[in-house]
Write a protein that holds these residues in place. Structure first.
Motif, PDB file in Angstrom:
ATOM      1  N   TYR A  46      16.442   9.660   4.815  1.00 18.03           N
ATOM      2  CA  TYR A  46      16.290   8.186   5.317  1.00 18.03           C
ATOM      3  C   TYR A  46      16.405   7.124   6.294  1.00 18.03           C
ATOM      4  N   HIS A  47      17.586   8.055   6.620  1.00 18.42           N
ATOM      5  CA  HIS A  47      18.501   6.472   8.395  1.00 18.42           C
ATOM      6  C   HIS A  47      18.780   5.281   7.179  1.00 18.42           C
ATOM      7  N   THR A  48      19.283   5.672   6.340  1.00 24.97           N
ATOM      8  CA  THR A  48      20.067   4.451   5.697  1.00 24.97           C
ATOM      9  C   THR A  48      21.731   4.755   5.384  1.00 24.97           C
ATOM     10  N   ALA A  68      26.945   2.597   4.944  1.00 23.89           N
ATOM     11  CA  ALA A  68      25.259   1.850   5.441  1.00 23.89           C
ATOM     12  C   ALA A  68      24.914   1.181   6.954  1.00 23.89           C
ATOM     13  N   LEU A  69      24.135   2.040   7.365  1.00 23.72           N
ATOM     14  CA  LEU A  69      23.134   1.806   8.327  1.00 23.72           C
ATOM     15  C   LEU A  69      23.135   0.209   8.773  1.00 23.72           C
ATOM     16  N   GLU A  75      22.404   1.189  13.354  1.00 19.58           N
ATOM     17  CA  GLU A  75      20.610   1.259  12.680  1.00 19.58           C
ATOM     18  C   GLU A  75      20.011   1.737  14.213  1.00 19.58           C
ATOM     19  N   VAL A  76      20.245   0.816  15.030  1.00 19.60           N
ATOM     20  CA  VAL A  76      19.767   1.195  16.574  1.00 19.60           C
ATOM     21  C   VAL A  76      19.514   2.070  17.323  1.00 19.60           C
ATOM     22  N   ASN A 117      12.216  14.973  18.943  1.00 12.69           N
ATOM     23  CA  ASN A 117      12.778  14.114  19.677  1.00 12.69           C
ATOM     24  C   ASN A 117      13.222  12.743  18.221  1.00 12.69           C
ATOM     25  N   ARG A 118      13.942  13.400  17.217  1.00  9.76           N
ATOM     26  CA  ARG A 118      14.296  12.420  16.050  1.00  9.76           C
ATOM     27  C   ARG A 118      15.417  12.062  15.927  1.00  9.76           C
ATOM     28  N   ALA A 119      16.240  11.124  15.509  1.00  9.67           N
ATOM     29  CA  ALA A 119      17.530  11.436  15.986  1.00  9.67           C
ATOM     30  C   ALA A 119      17.970  11.813  14.920  1.00  9.67           C
ATOM     31  N   HIS A 120      18.966  12.484  14.216  1.00 11.57           N
ATOM     32  CA  HIS A 120      19.850  12.763  12.702  1.00 11.57           C
ATOM     33  C   HIS A 120      20.591  12.877  13.223  1.00 11.57           C
TER      34      HIS A 120
END
Length: 723
Positions: A46-48, A68-69, A75-76, A117-120
């Motif tokens: 969830y990119h948290t 935590a991001l 987070e950016v 093309n999604r940051a992992h």
């Protein structure tokens, strides 16, 4: 300058003896761009949160951590953007405590993106002083991001492979892999555990090395046909272990094809089902054979009788059914005890079995009732010959514990070739003929007669009328109050079904057995439950919230399969009632050991909130063991024990004992058939919880319940005669 640093990083990667590529490249990058910290972190789904995969300074590897991001520059970066701050990063992100703890001044971060093309993951450099080479750091990060991504993908694949291999090795199923020529190329630990063969024993061999050679060649032809056409096969077969012992296995085989759709491998999964087969055999024996005598039980016999009836040709007397009842068996039980009675039943079964042909079937269908399905009957004389041999054999005594016992048989006979009757009807015909034989004198036999058939015709008409009455809801319910002696009030009512057949009221004692005999008991029971729920819902709408209706259910309504155990509760829910609003009353036959689903059903009902009452206690299968095992809330003492309680001291002692026993088991007691004030007073003294009977009220209509409750007083009860 950048070229030299690139060469330096590549040199470090090439010459490093470490197998951890991620740590080496992080150290090399930190040294090249003179960062105080460099790390690669994996982003959660969830990119948290981010978890570092490698965290280093220019000279050492640090412990990984998760953070935590939110409200951080990472987070950016996690959104797929490059983020850099040559200085004053803490002012830009004042809520990022980690930046302050690590005294970070400058920040460079780039995203590592997947095929979509999604940051992992993110690659980050942290500086404790302002950055003087931000562009250089960013360029190097971007330059090596592809290599890092490839390494992360490789590690993910390797981790997945390790996980799969671990799953295969730890699987309890044996796994066998063959090449396209059906030669074994891999096995797991479970294979060795089950078969005793190590991989070295079977490497390069055909799986037929395991064969116990029990299956016909056509079995394997079908298996290979399925593998080549369907791509898989599943089934049961017998294989052989290394020690030569055969075992049943459940086997699944799948074909694996290459890019050109040619078969490249076969993968087989199997497990030893010896214990399951033994358990199935035990369950089968328990389900289909009498535990005492070893002969077929009623369930199995009825199934075979049904099959035989459906398979009959037009040849007369092709089969015959004999129903036998032991004469004076109850007296033998009373005089010599149940152990002697059980031994006698065993010897009876042995003696009958010795007289039968191989295709005949003997069953114990009731306590001392036996039935024989005689097949391949040539004529009525052949049946008579068997009957004669049985009666002669049973004219000889039995010896039980050195005691000589004479035990004869009464036999009812139904010959049949084709018959539209159900197995139950055929058995009932034979049973009626048996009772006719018993009435003529013991040790005799009787064929089913026209007179008996006339009686059946009457029953069939009544059956049709009852079925119509149930379908069109022409039955009605009356409700008899159940009085709480402790609370001095009435909140329980037993729902009693009534049938007005034309101008005549038919007694439940007549039409309920009729419903049970002709499989109408389930729709009858559904009508009673639904009508009781309908009436109860109306009463609750009027404000009578504490009322509980007792609803009788026949033992024949207990589902044979646990899959149907929710039907009673669904009916209650359909009327918007709670299970606690209904108390199910069942007779003691529900406790019989062959009612295998009873305990599961009762537990489900009680878990949902319903209560269970055992009706007519003392008239059926009474047993403390059963009562302790089956979940019950109430035990209702049969009216026969209450009737003479005031005049017969023995009956009073018996009732007192039942009440004491019931209370010791933590259950409530209901006394039925109470008709006098003397009985009420005695039951109060004995600690009885509830009273039901004509003393308080006959069964009343649902519409009269509110007035009855409102006007009820235990001190002012009109004594009603039990006419």
């Amino acid at each position: 300058m950048v070229e030299e640093k690139v060469k330096s990083i590549i040199s470090n990667l090439s010459n490093s003896s470490s197998t951890n590529y991620i740590e080496v490249i992080c150290l090399s990058l930190a040294q090249a761009i003179k960062a105080d910290y460099v790390f690669i972190a994996k982003l959660d789904k969830y990119h948290t949160e981010a978890t570092t995969l490698s965290l280093v300074t220019q000279t050492q590897v640090l412990d990984n951590f998760t953070y935590a991001l939110k409200s951080t520059p990472c987070e950016v970066v996690g959104t797929g953007q490059v983020c850099s701050y040559p200085k004053d990063i803490q002012q830009a992100y004042p809520d990022d405590k980690l930046l302050a703890d690590m005294q970070v001044e400058g920040y460079v971060g780039i995203p590592l993106v997947d095929h979509d093309n999604r940051a992992h993951a993110i690659l980050v450099a942290l500086y404790c002083s302002p950055i003087t080479n931000k562009q250089e750091a960013t360029s190097l990060f971007l330059l090596f991001s592809g290599l890092i991504n490839k390494e992360l993908e490789k590690q993910q694949v390797l981790n997945e492979l390790r996980t799969r291999n671990e799953i295969i090795e730890k699987s309890k199923e044996a796994i066998l892999i063959c090449d396209k020529d059906n030669k074994i190329i891999s096995v797991n630990r479970a294979f060795t555990h089950i078969t005793g063969y190590n991989f070295s024993d079977v490497r390069g061999k055909n799986p037929s090395v395991l064969s116990a050679k029990r299956e016909h060649i056509s079995f394997y032809q079908k298996m290979w046909a399925d593998l080549h056409t369907k791509g898989s096969w599943t089934g049961e077969l017998v294989n052989r272990k290394k020690n030569g012992k055969s075992f049943p296995e459940w086997l699944s085989i799948n074909t694996i094809r290459d890019e050109d759709q040619n078969i490249s491998h076969y993968v087989a999964f199997f497990f030893d089902i010896s214990k399951r087969k033994a358990a199935e055999e035990k369950i089968y024996r328990q389900a289909n054979f009498d535990l005492l005598t070893g002969v077929a039980n009623r369930f199995y016999f009825m199934d075979k009788l049904t099959t035989t009836i459906h398979a009959k040709s037009v040849a007369q007397f092709q089969s015959a059914l004999l129903f036998m009842d032991l004469d004076l068996f109850q007296e033998i039980n009373d005089v010599y005890g149940h152990d002697a009675g059980d031994e006698l039943l065993k010897k009876v079964a042995e003696r009958l079995n010795d007289l039968l042909e191989e295709n005949d079937l003997l069953a114990r269908v009731s306590g001392d009732g036996f039935a024989i399905l005689v097949n391949a009957v040539i004529s009525e004389d052949a049946v008579n010959d068997l009957i004669t041999r049985i009666l002669i054999s049973f004219s000889k005594p039995f010896y039980i514990n050195d005691v000589m016992l004479n035990c004869t048989l009464s036999i009812g006979v139904v010959p049949f070739s084709t018959d539209e009757d159900s197995a139950g009807t055929v058995l009932k015909k034979a049973e009626r003929a048996m009772y006719h034989a018993k009435s003529l004198g013991r040790s005799s036999y009787s064929y089913y007669t026209q007179e008996l058939d006339n009686a059946i015709r009457y029953q069939l008409k009544m059956k049709a009328d009852l079925a119509y009455a149930i379908k069109h809801r022409q039955l009605s319910l009356a409700f008899q109050p159940i009085v709480s002696l402790a609370e001095n009030k009435v909140t329980k009512f037993e729902a009693l079904v009534r049938w007005q057949h034309g101008e005549q009221w038919i007694s439940p004692a007549e039409f309920i057995p009729l419903a049970e005999q002709f499989s109408l008991i389930k729709p009858l029971g559904e009508f009673v439950l639904s009508e009781a729920c309908r009436q109860l819902k109306k009463l609750k709408a009027k404000g009578y919230q504490d009322i509980v209706f007792n609803v009788n259910r026949s033992v024949n309504e207990i589902p044979l399969s646990a899959n149907e155990n929710d039907e009673w509760l669904l009916m209650i829910d359909m009327y918007g009632l709670s299970p606690a609003d209904i108390c199910f009353e069942l007779t003691e036959s529900a406790l019989a050991p062959d009612k295998r689903n009873s305990e599961v059903l009762f537990n489900n009902l009680r878990a949902a909130g319903a209560t269970i009452a055992l009706d007519d206690f003392g008239t059926g299968y009474s047993s403390l063991a059963y009562i302790r095992r089956i979940p019950l809330d109430y035990i209702k003492i049969d009216r026969s024990f209450i009737t003479d309680m005031s005049e017969n001291p023995d009956d009073k002692i018996l009732v007192s004992t039942i009440i004491a026993m019931t209370k010791s088991l933590g259950k409530k007691v209901v006394a039925e058939g109470v008709e006098t004030i003397e009985q009420v007073e005695q039951l109060q003294q004995l600690g009885c919880d509830y009273i039901q009977g004509f003393y308080y009220s006959k069964p009343i209509a649902a519409s009269d319940i509110p007035a009855f409750i409102d006007n009820f007083s235990m001190l002012n009860v009109p004594c009603v005669s039990a006419e």
